[in-house]
Design a protein around this motif. Sequence first.
Motif, mmCIF file in Angstrom:
data_model
loop_
_atom_site.group_PDB
_atom_site.id
_atom_site.type_symbol
_atom_site.label_atom_id
_atom_site.label_comp_id
_atom_site.label_asym_id
_atom_site.label_seq_id
_atom_site.Cartn_x
_atom_site.Cartn_y
_atom_site.Cartn_z
ATOM 1 N N ILE A 43 -3.180 -21.523 -4.265
ATOM 2 C CA ILE A 43 -4.134 -20.971 -5.267
ATOM 3 C C ILE A 43 -4.629 -19.637 -4.422
ATOM 4 N N THR A 44 -3.706 -18.210 -5.158
ATOM 5 C CA THR A 44 -4.226 -17.095 -4.479
ATOM 6 C C THR A 44 -4.509 -15.661 -6.070
ATOM 7 N N THR A 45 -5.350 -14.930 -5.242
ATOM 8 C CA THR A 45 -5.869 -14.036 -6.524
ATOM 9 C C THR A 45 -4.363 -12.769 -6.682
ATOM 10 N N LEU A 46 -4.201 -12.441 -7.924
ATOM 11 C CA LEU A 46 -2.985 -11.215 -8.142
ATOM 12 C C LEU A 46 -3.876 -9.594 -7.537
ATOM 13 N N ARG A 47 -2.868 -8.798 -7.655
ATOM 14 C CA ARG A 47 -2.931 -7.456 -7.040
ATOM 15 C C ARG A 47 -2.327 -6.471 -8.150
ATOM 16 N N PRO A 48 -2.571 -5.564 -8.885
ATOM 17 C CA PRO A 48 -1.127 -5.254 -9.666
ATOM 18 C C PRO A 48 0.137 -4.659 -9.112
ATOM 19 N N GLY A 49 0.946 -4.908 -10.042
ATOM 20 C CA GLY A 49 2.596 -5.557 -8.655
ATOM 21 C C GLY A 49 3.321 -5.944 -9.686
#
Length: 145
Positions: A43-49
Amino acid sequence: MADTLQFDLVSPERKLASVSATEVRIPGTDGDLTAMAGHTPTITTLRPGLLQVVHQGGTNDYVISGGFAEIGPDNVSVLAERALPRGEVTQEVYEGMVEEFAAAHRDARAKFENEPGPVDDTAKLLADMVAIGTHIGLDPKQPNF
């Protein structure tokens, strides 16, 4: 055909994708990663991209502003704060997204005058959003940091 995994992308506004993919390129907060069949559960958080989904019919690109990705050996589910297919991101839409992040950065600078952590965090998010424009061929009209 290569091994596939089920990919689903949803945002608060709508379900954007549900396809059988060979790989999903994810802009994670701690770095970009590629999920393929057999991936270790993560599980990972996302950055703008730019989120890219490779499937039998080609590659689909989505501009995301953040969120979470749950990766398993046979599926990837992305819950995006905001997501749009690349084709829907016009110059006007993109400028609005950049302005939202610029406003959050201005607010953090005003609120956390002597606390660099939150200010640096919003500056990084703004820089990531500006970089998306450069990557997809739009003019970021870079705001003053």
